[in-house]
Design an enzyme around this catalytic site. Structure first.
Site, mmCIF file in Angstrom:
data_model
loop_
_atom_site.group_PDB
_atom_site.id
_atom_site.type_symbol
_atom_site.label_atom_id
_atom_site.label_comp_id
_atom_site.label_asym_id
_atom_site.label_seq_id
_atom_site.Cartn_x
_atom_site.Cartn_y
_atom_site.Cartn_z
ATOM 1 N N THR A 100 32.276 60.530 3.961
ATOM 2 C CA THR A 100 32.317 61.902 4.246
ATOM 3 C C THR A 100 31.324 62.165 5.455
ATOM 4 O OG1 THR A 100 32.356 62.331 1.943
ATOM 5 C CG2 THR A 100 31.603 64.155 3.072
ATOM 6 N N ARG A 150 35.913 57.247 -9.352
ATOM 7 C CA ARG A 150 36.657 58.281 -9.849
ATOM 8 C C ARG A 150 36.364 58.005 -11.514
ATOM 9 N NH1 ARG A 150 41.165 60.344 -5.568
ATOM 10 N NH2 ARG A 150 39.897 60.817 -4.132
ATOM 11 N N ARG A 197 18.803 75.420 -37.301
ATOM 12 C CA ARG A 197 18.647 76.621 -37.020
ATOM 13 C C ARG A 197 18.825 77.649 -38.039
ATOM 14 N NH1 ARG A 197 15.404 80.199 -34.405
ATOM 15 N NH2 ARG A 197 16.581 82.006 -33.380
ATOM 16 N N THR A 207 25.190 77.632 -27.832
ATOM 17 C CA THR A 207 24.773 77.298 -29.342
ATOM 18 C C THR A 207 23.466 77.413 -29.577
ATOM 19 O OG1 THR A 207 26.668 75.607 -29.184
ATOM 20 C CG2 THR A 207 25.400 75.492 -31.076
ATOM 21 N N LEU A 208 22.708 76.891 -28.519
ATOM 22 C CA LEU A 208 21.023 77.133 -28.743
ATOM 23 C C LEU A 208 20.642 78.405 -28.403
ATOM 24 C CD1 LEU A 208 21.928 74.009 -27.944
ATOM 25 C CD2 LEU A 208 19.460 73.917 -27.353
ATOM 26 N N GLY A 209 21.474 79.509 -28.126
ATOM 27 C CA GLY A 209 21.189 80.976 -27.747
ATOM 28 C C GLY A 209 19.853 80.798 -26.434
ATOM 29 N N GLU A 213 33.505 62.607 -4.978
ATOM 30 C CA GLU A 213 34.656 61.959 -5.284
ATOM 31 C C GLU A 213 36.170 62.495 -5.359
ATOM 32 O OE1 GLU A 213 34.881 58.852 -4.994
ATOM 33 O OE2 GLU A 213 32.961 58.442 -4.853
ATOM 34 N N THR A 271 37.277 66.892 -5.034
ATOM 35 C CA THR A 271 37.210 68.029 -5.870
ATOM 36 C C THR A 271 38.252 67.968 -6.898
ATOM 37 O OG1 THR A 271 38.510 69.198 -4.309
ATOM 38 C CG2 THR A 271 36.102 69.139 -4.063
ATOM 39 N N ARG A 315 51.041 62.697 -5.630
ATOM 40 C CA ARG A 315 51.421 61.054 -5.204
ATOM 41 C C ARG A 315 51.832 60.630 -6.634
ATOM 42 N NH1 ARG A 315 48.943 57.744 -1.566
ATOM 43 N NH2 ARG A 315 48.653 55.632 -2.256
HETATM 44 C C1 ST9 Z 1 31.377 60.488 -2.932
HETATM 45 C C2 ST9 Z 1 30.361 59.591 -3.463
HETATM 46 O O1 ST9 Z 1 31.991 61.628 -3.098
HETATM 47 C C3 ST9 Z 1 29.898 60.161 -4.685
HETATM 48 C C4 ST9 Z 1 29.416 59.216 -5.541
HETATM 49 C C5 ST9 Z 1 29.695 59.269 -6.910
HETATM 50 C C6 ST9 Z 1 29.233 58.379 -7.820
HETATM 51 C C7 ST9 Z 1 30.095 57.131 -8.084
HETATM 52 C C8 ST9 Z 1 29.410 56.002 -8.502
HETATM 53 C C9 ST9 Z 1 29.510 54.840 -7.447
HETATM 54 C C10 ST9 Z 1 30.544 54.233 -8.028
HETATM 55 C C11 ST9 Z 1 30.700 53.167 -6.812
HETATM 56 C C12 ST9 Z 1 31.545 52.131 -7.446
HETATM 57 C C13 ST9 Z 1 31.846 50.822 -6.720
HETATM 58 C C14 ST9 Z 1 32.450 49.902 -7.317
HETATM 59 C C15 ST9 Z 1 33.651 49.625 -6.844
HETATM 60 C C16 ST9 Z 1 34.295 48.419 -7.635
HETATM 61 C C17 ST9 Z 1 35.831 48.284 -7.327
HETATM 62 C C18 ST9 Z 1 36.612 46.960 -7.971
HETATM 63 N N1 ST9 Z 1 45.015 56.172 -4.815
HETATM 64 O O2 ST9 Z 1 47.610 61.030 1.073
HETATM 65 P P1 ST9 Z 1 47.424 60.309 2.316
HETATM 66 C C19 ST9 Z 1 45.185 56.114 0.146
HETATM 67 S S1 ST9 Z 1 32.456 59.627 -1.628
HETATM 68 C C20 ST9 Z 1 44.912 55.204 -4.122
HETATM 69 O O3 ST9 Z 1 48.420 60.642 3.631
HETATM 70 P P2 ST9 Z 1 45.500 61.662 3.878
HETATM 71 C C21 ST9 Z 1 46.316 55.202 0.544
HETATM 72 O O4 ST9 Z 1 46.132 54.055 1.236
HETATM 73 C C22 ST9 Z 1 33.675 60.851 -1.125
HETATM 74 N N2 ST9 Z 1 44.942 55.023 -2.650
HETATM 75 O O5 ST9 Z 1 45.856 60.779 2.833
HETATM 76 C C23 ST9 Z 1 47.175 56.047 1.377
HETATM 77 O O6 ST9 Z 1 48.170 55.311 2.262
HETATM 78 P P3 ST9 Z 1 49.642 55.323 1.421
HETATM 79 C C24 ST9 Z 1 34.653 60.933 -1.856
HETATM 80 C C25 ST9 Z 1 45.184 56.387 -2.112
HETATM 81 O O7 ST9 Z 1 46.289 62.914 3.725
HETATM 82 C C26 ST9 Z 1 46.141 56.801 2.373
HETATM 83 O O8 ST9 Z 1 44.851 56.891 1.437
HETATM 84 N N3 ST9 Z 1 35.781 61.642 -0.948
HETATM 85 C C27 ST9 Z 1 45.098 57.417 -2.907
HETATM 86 O O9 ST9 Z 1 45.281 61.053 5.000
HETATM 87 C C28 ST9 Z 1 46.659 58.008 2.924
HETATM 88 O O10 ST9 Z 1 46.935 58.965 1.986
HETATM 89 C C29 ST9 Z 1 37.016 61.664 -1.752
HETATM 90 O O11 ST9 Z 1 37.177 61.266 -2.439
HETATM 91 C C30 ST9 Z 1 45.069 57.491 -4.344
HETATM 92 N N4 ST9 Z 1 45.080 58.553 -5.202
HETATM 93 O O12 ST9 Z 1 43.949 62.190 3.250
HETATM 94 C C31 ST9 Z 1 37.985 62.229 -0.650
HETATM 95 N N5 ST9 Z 1 45.375 58.608 -2.184
HETATM 96 O O13 ST9 Z 1 50.054 56.763 1.458
HETATM 97 C C32 ST9 Z 1 38.788 63.309 -1.251
HETATM 98 C C33 ST9 Z 1 45.146 58.247 -0.957
HETATM 99 O O14 ST9 Z 1 50.439 54.677 2.562
HETATM 100 N N6 ST9 Z 1 39.977 63.284 -0.338
HETATM 101 N N7 ST9 Z 1 45.166 57.036 -1.027
HETATM 102 O O15 ST9 Z 1 49.369 54.570 0.342
HETATM 103 C C34 ST9 Z 1 41.092 63.010 -0.753
HETATM 104 O O16 ST9 Z 1 41.345 61.876 -1.704
HETATM 105 C C35 ST9 Z 1 42.237 63.398 0.057
HETATM 106 O O17 ST9 Z 1 43.635 63.593 -0.728
HETATM 107 C C36 ST9 Z 1 42.671 62.013 1.196
HETATM 108 C C37 ST9 Z 1 43.807 62.950 2.094
HETATM 109 C C38 ST9 Z 1 41.439 62.144 1.865
HETATM 110 C C39 ST9 Z 1 43.187 61.011 0.643
#
Ligand code: ST9
Length: 613
Positions: free
Chosen positions: A164, A299, A324, A423-425, A449, A451, A462
């Site tokens: 971001t 996610r 309560r 529930t807890l008022g 991650e 909205t 998708r």
């Molecule tokens: C954040 C951090 O908010 C907050 C922390 C939360 C706590 C989490 C805990 C930490 C966890 C860490 C874990 C690490 C462990 C990892 C282990 C792993 C094993 N699925 O539709 P297009 C890709 S961070 C898969 O044209 P636009 C795909 O490559 C900020 N891939 O998108 C696709 O190409 P193609 C979070 C997907 O219109 C390409 O993107 N920010 C998916 O260019 C382009 O797709 C966000 O989440 C999907 N569902 O851009 C951003 N979708 O199509 C939110 C897309 O050829 N915004 N790809 O396959 C979005 O998600 C938008 O829709 C956008 C749009 C940016 C994707």
């Protein structure tokens, strides 16, 4: 006693009675049999309810302190102690593959255990998943990056996902952070990232930032972004010894409504004399796809966190309601009738059962989604990773991810405010109980991650349209099978009828949206009619799948009740029947109204002048 109690019984039910328990001790999960898995749950519960939960309140009241002069953050001592307890138990290994020092546990067990930690102290998991992030480097990195991943695990280094920017939130492709290649093959990054979780803290002596940046000359949008590893301190990979400070610094830490102990940082690259040096992951320019490996996992974290917090809140509300005493029974006829506990009041019962049904149903939802991942792993281990069953399981998992993230976070956040605290008022509004903190700490789940609006779009465009409806059709077939009449003696006849009606309503919504989508070939503005309804579709899909899983759980409960059960288990299984009855008769009928709204959408809202709002 700290603020948190886990619902161990329901987690056990999901893992050993509801989902396929035969996976424990067999195939790729041979080393984790059911007994070991049960032991893991018990141990993690002890840790979660004890040392992990211990700092939850204190760290909220005494949040991390940022020193802009040194770019350093000092974490509250109480939280550091919780973090140490979790690390010393080596529980970070639970989430690692066996070949990288992990336990080789199935995803269902990993997520069930994670739920308890998330409920006890969500920020601890967010700092801790840095270890899990190393697996992305293991899977996609160069040999040097795989070595870096090893060090991240061994030394317990932090990690971030840096997408971001101030003007690139949902629209990641608008990011302007740039990367210039150097003669030695490394890259110098420049720019400012915003809302970066855990980008500075003193829980570890290094932090590896995984950063999306645009190489000079690369194209626009997400496809022009590449992924770089940018460590806070340079590292001698052979020895693991830390070297010079890299030119990446935290330049601000946000003041927030909740989840205060999780640092939310502004992260600046290359603003000092020292360049911010990074390395291209895997030496390939495939940044957004690589980052989505992390996003998909994150996610799931957010969905499970939402359920964990709702569960924690429900248990506080239930305990309060049982104690309560307030008012007389609604049927009392005299003013001096005995006062009763508030669980006797119909509206409190409605509220408690709504919380219970959603908590247990959404827990089943995220664990069912995790079980699909296990099916993919099992198929791969059996040499059939590309086979039909594995492919379908992966597609259904993809379909359900936005539901786990978007639907669970929305419902949990709504219920915690409207029902749990209520529930807890008035007491719920006080800091005497943890619920006000749960409300504050869980609101972020609908925001980061991606909205809820982003999840709704992901689901329709998708996961349904681009998938050709394959996963959604399969899921609908499963729901239809559960909803089918099962004979005159069937105790779940009402539930099945309601489930079938809700399925028809969801299919009606999908048909209408597909119609608008097709219409857009002639008239692009028809897409507005889709966009006006994608969040509604997301929530309706979540409600339907939750209802479906609750009815299936009721089937399991009925079977159990037909045999010998303890008094405690009898109550537990009767509770499952009650939840399925309540949800299918009091929640699912609302999908009919949603369908009517979708079918009648005319797009006129998009014609309303801005000034008329
Ligand atoms: C954040 C951090 O908010 C907050 C922390 C939360 C706590 C989490 C805990 C930490 C966890 C860490 C874990 C690490 C462990 C990892 C282990 C792993 C094993 N699925 O539709 P297009 C890709 S961070 C898969 O044209 P636009 C795909 O490559 C900020 N891939 O998108 C696709 O190409 P193609 C979070 C997907 O219109 C390409 O993107 N920010 C998916 O260019 C382009 O797709 C966000 O989440 C999907 N569902 O851009 C951003 N979708 O199509 C939110 C897309 O050829 N915004 N790809 O396959 C979005 O998600 C938008 O829709 C956008 C749009 C940016 C994707």
């Amino acid at each position: 006693m700290h603020h948190y109690t886990a619902d161990l019984r329901d987690l056990q039910f999901d893992l050993f009675e509801f989902l396929d328990a035969t996976r424990f001790g067999s195939g790729p999960f041979e080393q984790v049999d059911a007994e070991t898995a049960a032991g893991v749950l018990t141990e993690v519960r002890r840790l979660a309810e004890g040392p992990v939960a211990a700092s939850y309140v204190d760290a909220d009241r005494n949040p991390p302190v940022f020193d802009p002069a040194t770019h350093a953050v000092t974490m509250p001592a109480s939280f550091a102690a919780s973090y140490r307890a979790w690390r010393e138990g080596e529980w970070f290994r639970l989430d690692l593959p066996e070949e990288h020092g992990g336990f080789g546990a199935p995803a269902v067990l990993r997520w069930a255990a994670t739920e308890m930690l998330l409920g006890a102290n969500p920020a601890l998991v967010m700092y801790g998943t840095a270890t899990t992030m190393s697996t992305v480097l293991q899977a996609l990195g160069t040999a040097d990056q795989r070595r870096l991943a090893e060090l991240m695990v061994e030394r317990g280094w932090g990690a971030t996902m840096a997408l971001t920017e101030p003007d690139a939130g949902s629209d990641v492709g608008a990011g302007r952070t740039s990367a210039a290649q150097q003669p030695d093959g490394s890259w110098h990054l420049s720019g400012v990232k915003r809302f970066i979780t855990g980008a500075e803290h003193d829980l570890s002596d290094n932090i590896v930032h995984l950063v999306l940046a645009r190489p000079e000359g690369a194209g626009p949008g997400t496809k022009g972004l590449s992924l770089f590893a940018v460590p806070k301190f340079h590292v001698d990979l052979a020895s693991g010894v830390l070297g010079e400070r890299n030119g990446v610094h935290v330049t601000g830490v946000e003041k927030k409504m909740g989840l205060k102990v999780s640092t939310t940082c502004e992260l600046t690259f290359g603003a000092t004399d020292v360049p911010a040096q990074g390395w291209l992951i895997g030496d390939v320019h495939d940044g957004i796809a690589q980052m989505f490996k992390i996003i998909e996992y994150a996610r799931m974290v957010v969905g499970a966190k939402a359920v964990a917090t709702l569960s924690a809140g429900y248990r506080v509300a239930l305990g309060y309601a049982k104690e309560r005493v307030q008012g007389a029974d609604l049927t009392a006829t005299t003013k001096d009738a005995p006062r009763v506990t508030i669980t006797h009041h119909p509206d409190v019962r409605r509220s408690l059962m709504l919380q219970k049904a959603y908590t247990e149903g959404m827990r089943a939802l995220y664990l069912y989604t995790a079980s699909l991942r296990d099916q993919v792993t099992e198929a791969a281990a059996a040499g059939d990773g590309e086979g039909e069953a594995a492919t379908l399981a992966a597609r259904v998992n993809d379909l359900l991810l936005p539901v786990v993230k978007g639907f669970c976070s929305e419902r949990a956040s709504q219920l915690l405010t409207a029902e749990t605290l209520q529930t807890l008022g008035g007491s719920g509004y006080l800091q005497d109980y943890p619920v006000e903190q749960y409300v504050r700490d869980s609101k972020i789940d609908t925001l980061y991650e991606g909205t809820t609006a982003i999840q709704g779009q992901d689901l329709f465009f998708r996961k349904v349209v681009r998938d050709g409806g394959v996963a959604m059709t399969w899921l609908a077939e499963q729901v239809a099978a559960t909803g089918a009449p099962a004979g005159e003696q069937d105790r779940l006849a009402v539930e099945r009828r309601r489930l079938s009606a809700a399925l028809a309503d969801l299919q009606g919504m999908l048909a209408a949206l597909s119609g608008f989508h097709a219409e857009a070939v002639q008239d692009r503005t028809a897409l507005y009619k889709v966009g006006l309804n994608t969040t509604r579709l997301l929530m309706a899909t979540g409600d339907l799948v939750t209802g479906w899983l609750l009815v299936r759980q009721a089937e399991v409960a009925l079977t159990a009740l037909a045999g010998e059960v303890s008094a405690a288990d009898r109550l537990f299984y009767e509770g499952k029947l009650a939840a399925a009855r309540f949800f299918t008769t009091q929640v699912l009928p609302r999908l009919a109204a949603d369908r009517a709204v979708v079918e009648d959408t005319d797009g006129s809202l998009m014609q309303v002048a801005e000034g008329s709002f």
